[in-house]
Design an enzyme around this catalytic site. Structure first.
Site, short mmCIF file in Angstrom:
data_model
loop_
_atom_site.label_atom_id
_atom_site.label_comp_id
_atom_site.label_asym_id
_atom_site.label_seq_id
_atom_site.Cartn_x
_atom_site.Cartn_y
_atom_site.Cartn_z
N SER A 192 0.72 -0.95 0.14
CA SER A 192 -0.07 0.04 -0.38
C SER A 192 0.84 1.45 0.05
CB SER A 192 -1.02 0.21 1.41
OG SER A 192 -1.43 1.13 1.87
N TYR A 224 -2.16 -0.75 11.19
CA TYR A 224 -1.91 -1.05 10.07
C TYR A 224 -0.71 -1.29 8.61
CZ TYR A 224 -3.51 -1.41 4.98
OH TYR A 224 -3.45 -1.31 3.66
N LYS A 241 1.66 -3.58 6.34
CA LYS A 241 2.12 -3.64 5.56
C LYS A 241 3.72 -3.52 4.93
CE LYS A 241 -1.67 -4.59 3.41
NZ LYS A 241 -2.01 -5.32 2.55
#
Ligand code: WQD
Length: 337
Positions: free
Chosen positions: A124, A148, A152
């Site tokens: 991302s 989050y 990643k």
């Protein structure tokens, strides 16, 4: 070639499965259905006229994952599975580390055990944190500010270490910008649980009369109209990027990293005005305070993917909104209707 698609019942995965099947790949989906519906798998089969092997399973069940690898014999993996809400990750970080990191570890151990060394990873643009300048290139500094995003980046770092230790792996890290829209059939699309966190699904529900009013999180940013600017990319363009990444892995490139974005930034108000054109209605919105953690502007420099994958996004914000509206109006309750 047989591809395992983890999280394969989800939004981006279901659109990728359509393109995989259309390109002649055999698709096996593994999904725990925590944040997705088996109906999306059935819709993809209907759209393509091809079968998908579906396992309702969780990457946290290491032995079950190995049994699937043993039974199926994969040529490669596209790894989408993971929790992905920034705000939620700040409330339950442990669940995000367990689901995203432990799940990925189990997947990678199974891949090594069964000698499956081709991996496309769903990363991302969030790994760029607050970029100094835009457009963003793949060699920009990486930094994260929420659990989050940290999962990643941690997974990217794990994959870089694995590749350094064993060059028989071929790995593509795909850094998505803001995927929106839906397949032009209106039969598959984004179907978030509860009140959407992201802009586009929220706008779509206001247009459908399911939510009252769009909240514009701040109009005092240093942008043309003061509202946040993002690189929205059509989910089908994004899906096609995965096909190109798989093809690239067949040339044994080692570990490669690509931004998948349009290279064009649209503001919140741009999105609202384009969605009004798509749905033919004036949409109510009000300006509220900034959302904590948001940045003013974020959009990609997609030149590397164009040069090395022969891929570029084809569609602009108008088609993204038209296709998103068709999905919303065809299926007001997503896969539940
Ligand atoms: C877009 C713009 C908001 C909602 C997130 C994740 C990112 C990726 C994509 C997974 C911003 C504004 C939003 C609303 C608003 N997901 N907004 N009102 O935050 O750019 O990226 O989704 O990889 O990791 O961080 O997307 O759609 O939430 O916000 O004004 O109700 O819309 O401030 O400018 P974001 P978003």
């Amino acid at each position: 070639m047989k591809i395992l698609v983890t999280g394969g019942a989800g939004f981006i995965a279901s659109h990728t499965n359509v393109e995989l099947l259309n390109a002649g790949y055999e698709v096996v989906v593994l999904d725990n259905l925590l944040n997705s519906s088996p109906e999306s798998v059935r819709r993809v089969e209907k759209l393509t006229g091809k079968k998908i092997t579906f396992y309702q399973e969780d990457l946290l069940h290491e032995e079950a994952v190995c049994k699937i690898f043993e039974a199926e014999g994969f040529d490669g993996v596209i790894h989408f599975a993971g929790r992905k809400a920034v705000g939620e990750s700040c409330q339950i970080p442990l669940a995000y580390f367990d689901n995203n990191i432990t799940g990925t570890l189990n997947l990678l151990k199974a891949m090594e055990r069964y000698d499956v060394k081709k991996l496309v990873f769903s990363s991302s643009a969030t790994v760029y944190g607050q970029p100094e300048t835009v457009p963003i290139r793949e060699d920009f500094p990486l930094s994260v500010s929420n659990p989050y995003g940290r999962t990643k980046l941690m997974i990217e770092d794990m994959l870089r270490d694995i590749y350094q230790s064993d060059h028989s792996w071929d790995i593509a890290l795909l850094r998505y910008f803001n995927p929106i829209g839906a397949h032009e059939s209106g039969e598959i699309g984004e179907d978030p649980n509860g009140i959407p966190n992201n802009l586009l699904p929220y706008v779509a529900k206001v247009a459908a009369g399911q939510l009252e009013c769009i909240q514009v999180f701040g109009n005092d940013y240093d942008t043309p109209d003061g509202t946040g600017v993002r690189d929205y990319i059509h989910v089908v363009d994004l899906a096609l990027g995965h096909i190109k990444a798989l093809e690239k892995l067949n040339t044994h490139p080692g570990l490669v990293t690509y931004n998948l974005g349009t290279g064009v930034g649209y503001s919140v108000l741009d999105v609202i005005h384009n969605f009004e054109k798509a749905c033919g209605k004036k949409l109510p919105y009000r300006i509220t305070g900034r959302r904590p953690g948001d940045i003013a502007t974020c959009y990609a420099d997609p030149a590397k993917a164009k040069k090395e994958l022969g891929w570029e996004a084809r569609w602009g914000i108008e088609k993204m909104c038209q296709d998103a509206w068709r999905w919303q109006s065809n299926h007001p309750n997503g896969y539940r209707s």
